[in-house]
Scaffold this motif. Structure first.
Motif, PDB file in Angstrom:
ATOM      1  N   THR A 169       1.021  -1.173  -0.032  1.00 50.52           N
ATOM      2  CA  THR A 169      -0.047   0.063  -0.106  1.00 50.52           C
ATOM      3  C   THR A 169       1.029   1.158   0.162  1.00 50.52           C
ATOM      4  OG1 THR A 169      -1.871  -1.013   1.172  1.00 50.52           O
ATOM      5  CG2 THR A 169      -1.763   1.226   1.252  1.00 50.52           C
ATOM      6  N   LEU A 170       0.556   2.333  -0.908  1.00 55.29           N
ATOM      7  CA  LEU A 170       1.494   3.355  -1.026  1.00 55.29           C
ATOM      8  C   LEU A 170       0.666   4.679  -0.891  1.00 55.29           C
ATOM      9  CD1 LEU A 170       4.072   4.704  -2.051  1.00 55.29           C
ATOM     10  CD2 LEU A 170       3.093   4.525  -4.566  1.00 55.29           C
ATOM     11  N   VAL A 171       1.405   5.501  -0.055  1.00 57.59           N
ATOM     12  CA  VAL A 171       0.728   6.658   0.424  1.00 57.59           C
ATOM     13  C   VAL A 171       1.860   7.661   0.232  1.00 57.59           C
ATOM     14  CG1 VAL A 171      -0.242   8.301   2.155  1.00 57.59           C
ATOM     15  CG2 VAL A 171      -0.627   5.952   2.113  1.00 57.59           C
ATOM     16  N   LEU A 172       1.781   8.793  -0.649  1.00 56.98           N
ATOM     17  CA  LEU A 172       2.728   9.734  -0.964  1.00 56.98           C
ATOM     18  C   LEU A 172       2.072  10.950  -0.729  1.00 56.98           C
ATOM     19  CD1 LEU A 172       2.445  10.765  -4.353  1.00 56.98           C
ATOM     20  CD2 LEU A 172       2.967   8.369  -4.397  1.00 56.98           C
ATOM     21  N   VAL A 173       3.086  12.008  -0.439  1.00 60.54           N
ATOM     22  CA  VAL A 173       2.788  13.483  -0.774  1.00 60.54           C
ATOM     23  C   VAL A 173       3.691  13.915  -1.756  1.00 60.54           C
ATOM     24  CG1 VAL A 173       3.580  15.693   0.831  1.00 60.54           C
ATOM     25  CG2 VAL A 173       2.540  13.732   1.899  1.00 60.54           C
ATOM     26  N   THR A 174       2.762  14.866  -2.376  1.00 62.07           N
ATOM     27  CA  THR A 174       3.422  15.291  -3.663  1.00 62.07           C
ATOM     28  C   THR A 174       2.925  16.840  -4.173  1.00 62.07           C
ATOM     29  OG1 THR A 174       3.951  14.680  -6.036  1.00 62.07           O
ATOM     30  CG2 THR A 174       1.891  13.979  -5.140  1.00 62.07           C
ATOM     31  N   HIS A 175       3.638  17.655  -4.784  1.00 57.14           N
ATOM     32  CA  HIS A 175       3.207  18.881  -5.403  1.00 57.14           C
ATOM     33  C   HIS A 175       3.093  18.486  -6.832  1.00 57.14           C
ATOM     34  CE1 HIS A 175       2.919  21.534  -2.073  1.00 57.14           C
ATOM     35  NE2 HIS A 175       4.083  21.324  -1.532  1.00 57.14           N
ATOM     36  N   ALA A 176       3.681  17.228  -7.370  1.00 61.06           N
ATOM     37  CA  ALA A 176       3.715  17.036  -8.746  1.00 61.06           C
ATOM     38  C   ALA A 176       2.300  16.535  -9.185  1.00 61.06           C
ATOM     39  CB  ALA A 176       4.749  16.064  -9.096  1.00 61.06           C
ATOM     40  N   PRO A 177       1.771  17.256 -10.097  1.00 58.23           N
ATOM     41  CA  PRO A 177       0.429  16.728 -10.687  1.00 58.23           C
ATOM     42  C   PRO A 177       0.404  15.441 -11.474  1.00 58.23           C
ATOM     43  CG  PRO A 177       0.749  19.002 -11.397  1.00 58.23           C
ATOM     44  CD  PRO A 177       2.212  18.583 -10.571  1.00 58.23           C
ATOM     45  N   GLU A 178       1.602  15.336 -12.092  1.00 61.51           N
ATOM     46  CA  GLU A 178       1.475  13.877 -12.840  1.00 61.51           C
ATOM     47  C   GLU A 178       1.975  12.834 -11.805  1.00 61.51           C
ATOM     48  OE1 GLU A 178       6.055  15.898 -12.866  1.00 61.51           O
ATOM     49  OE2 GLU A 178       3.529  16.500 -12.812  1.00 61.51           O
ATOM     50  N   LEU A 179       2.520  12.863 -10.645  1.00 63.35           N
ATOM     51  CA  LEU A 179       2.613  11.848  -9.703  1.00 63.35           C
ATOM     52  C   LEU A 179       1.213  11.668  -9.139  1.00 63.35           C
ATOM     53  CD1 LEU A 179       4.645   9.732  -8.387  1.00 63.35           C
ATOM     54  CD2 LEU A 179       5.243  11.740  -6.677  1.00 63.35           C
ATOM     55  N   ALA A 180       0.690  12.702  -8.931  1.00 61.85           N
ATOM     56  CA  ALA A 180      -0.778  12.509  -8.030  1.00 61.85           C
ATOM     57  C   ALA A 180      -1.804  11.819  -9.010  1.00 61.85           C
ATOM     58  CB  ALA A 180      -1.287  13.929  -7.666  1.00 61.85           C
ATOM     59  N   ASP A 181      -1.518  12.014 -10.436  1.00 62.01           N
ATOM     60  CA  ASP A 181      -2.576  11.392 -11.351  1.00 62.01           C
ATOM     61  C   ASP A 181      -2.340   9.864 -11.422  1.00 62.01           C
ATOM     62  OD1 ASP A 181      -3.534  13.983 -12.162  1.00 62.01           O
ATOM     63  OD2 ASP A 181      -2.232  14.325 -13.811  1.00 62.01           O
ATOM     64  N   ARG A 182      -1.272   9.376 -10.963  1.00 62.84           N
ATOM     65  CA  ARG A 182      -1.058   7.878 -11.070  1.00 62.84           C
ATOM     66  C   ARG A 182      -1.487   7.470  -9.875  1.00 62.84           C
ATOM     67  NH1 ARG A 182       5.075   7.069 -13.564  1.00 62.84           N
ATOM     68  NH2 ARG A 182       4.294   4.969 -13.312  1.00 62.84           N
ATOM     69  N   CYS A 183      -2.133   8.134  -8.893  1.00 63.98           N
ATOM     70  CA  CYS A 183      -2.591   7.333  -7.522  1.00 63.98           C
ATOM     71  C   CYS A 183      -3.943   6.993  -7.898  1.00 63.98           C
ATOM     72  CB  CYS A 183      -2.674   8.157  -6.455  1.00 63.98           C
ATOM     73  SG  CYS A 183      -0.867   8.985  -5.883  1.00 63.98           S
ATOM     74  N   ASP A 184      -4.539   6.128  -7.185  1.00 65.36           N
ATOM     75  CA  ASP A 184      -5.866   5.276  -7.187  1.00 65.36           C
ATOM     76  C   ASP A 184      -6.894   6.546  -6.378  1.00 65.36           C
ATOM     77  OD1 ASP A 184      -4.970   2.881  -8.171  1.00 65.36           O
ATOM     78  OD2 ASP A 184      -4.588   2.226  -6.025  1.00 65.36           O
ATOM     79  N   ARG A 185      -6.200   7.374  -5.821  1.00 68.10           N
ATOM     80  CA  ARG A 185      -7.087   8.126  -5.048  1.00 68.10           C
ATOM     81  C   ARG A 185      -6.373   9.313  -4.653  1.00 68.10           C
ATOM     82  NH1 ARG A 185      -9.866   7.738   0.908  1.00 68.10           N
ATOM     83  NH2 ARG A 185      -8.732   5.982   0.923  1.00 68.10           N
ATOM     84  N   VAL A 186      -6.739  10.481  -4.585  1.00 60.64           N
ATOM     85  CA  VAL A 186      -6.072  11.819  -3.995  1.00 60.64           C
ATOM     86  C   VAL A 186      -6.839  12.378  -3.033  1.00 60.64           C
ATOM     87  CG1 VAL A 186      -4.991  13.914  -5.012  1.00 60.64           C
ATOM     88  CG2 VAL A 186      -4.859  11.931  -6.482  1.00 60.64           C
ATOM     89  N   ILE A 187      -6.250  12.848  -2.139  1.00 57.13           N
ATOM     90  CA  ILE A 187      -6.980  13.703  -1.069  1.00 57.13           C
ATOM     91  C   ILE A 187      -6.149  15.106  -0.665  1.00 57.13           C
ATOM     92  CG2 ILE A 187      -7.275  13.624   1.499  1.00 57.13           C
ATOM     93  CD1 ILE A 187      -8.088  10.912   1.162  1.00 57.13           C
ATOM     94  N   ARG A 188      -6.845  16.064  -0.820  1.00 59.79           N
ATOM     95  CA  ARG A 188      -6.303  17.489  -0.539  1.00 59.79           C
ATOM     96  C   ARG A 188      -6.535  17.734   0.937  1.00 59.79           C
ATOM     97  NH1 ARG A 188      -5.032  21.697  -3.728  1.00 59.79           N
ATOM     98  NH2 ARG A 188      -5.634  20.834  -5.495  1.00 59.79           N
ATOM     99  N   LEU A 189      -5.379  18.335   1.552  1.00 58.84           N
ATOM    100  CA  LEU A 189      -5.545  18.850   2.804  1.00 58.84           C
ATOM    101  C   LEU A 189      -5.503  20.557   2.594  1.00 58.84           C
ATOM    102  CD1 LEU A 189      -4.435  16.109   3.490  1.00 58.84           C
ATOM    103  CD2 LEU A 189      -3.584  17.264   5.684  1.00 58.84           C
ATOM    104  N   ARG A 190      -6.090  21.048   3.683  1.00 58.43           N
ATOM    105  CA  ARG A 190      -6.037  22.537   3.601  1.00 58.43           C
ATOM    106  C   ARG A 190      -6.157  22.814   5.332  1.00 58.43           C
ATOM    107  NH1 ARG A 190      -6.405  26.298   0.090  1.00 58.43           N
ATOM    108  NH2 ARG A 190      -7.127  25.103  -1.508  1.00 58.43           N
TER     109      ARG A 190
END
Length: 232
Positions: free
Chosen positions: A200-221
């Motif tokens: 299971t992979l969890v990653l923090v990123t600012h790179a849209p191309e990396l986020a696009d490859r994830c099954d799910r993306v969650i935004r924090l604010r």
């Protein structure tokens, strides 16, 4: 009775993190509830200071929650002492940081073998050599970090994190210090290692191309989940 295979690998319930600042307590995370499924790839995105890296550190037991509960593989991390957390990470987690965190006095091979030795694997160096070959660094095994490029150092860090075959792989801005081609290569390796080991992979990123490859993306604010900005 629940099926262990279907239970969340990571489960956070109202997790909070408050740290002491010069002007008083600072709320970093303000009640995060989140489940991560077995084999899922989850991307954590959001502006700087939103709490992404802090959330990842809570998931890995590298930072202690000041409220709520965090469970990994059914074990309550918030109830463990530091020694128990270290053992749990060694047995079940791999962590990749933006700044590599390699031991400068050890060769690439020794850096990768160290967590395997700590876990008691008699074949630590053989497995480390295999993992370095997987990330394309078989010929650099005897080189020290200072003799390696940034991209090569991050490959060593990836090999070190994945060599123990962790159930959970956490990555904090794994391409943040790399140029375009090296960043792309690390992305490919990261997802390749996930596929090869079933982590299971969890990653923090600012790179849209990396986020696009994830099954799910969650935004924090501002320390909370930004449900309006979350992507499935």
């Amino acid at each position: 009775m629940s099926d262990p295979a279907s239970d969340p690998v990571l489960s956070l319930t109202d997790a909070k993190l408050t740290l002491d600042g010069n002007a008083g307590p600072v709320e970093i995370l303000r009640g995060i509830s989140l489940d991560v499924s077995r084999g899922e790839t989850l991307g954590l995105i959001g502006p700087s200071g939103s709490g992404k890296s802090s959330l990842l550190m809570l998931m890995g037991g590298l930072e202690r929650a000041t409220g709520g509960r965090i469970a990994a593989l059914g074990q309550d991390l918030t109830a463990m002492d530091e020694d128990a957390l270290a053992r749990f990470r060694r047995q079940h987690m791999g962590v990749v940081f933006q700044s590599f965190h390699l031991i400068p006095t050890m060769t690439a091979l020794e850096n990768v073998a160290t967590p395997l030795e700590l876990a008691g694997h008699a074949d630590a160096f053989e497995r480390a050599a295999e993992e370095l070959a997987t990330v394309g660094l078989a010929a650099r095994a005897d080189h020290y970090p200072a003799q390696l490029s940034g991209g090569e150092q991050q490959r060593v860090a990836l090999a070190r994190a994945s060599a123990p075959r962790p159930a959970i792989l956490l990555a904090d801005e794994p391409t943040g210090n790399l140029d375009g081609p090296n960043g792309q290569a690390i992305m490919d390796l990261l997802f390749g290692l996930r596929d090869r080991h079933g982590a299971t992979l969890v990653l923090v990123t600012h790179a849209p191309e990396l986020a696009d490859r994830c099954d799910r993306v969650i935004r924090l604010r501002d320390g909370v989940l930004d449900m309006a900005g979350a992507a499935a």
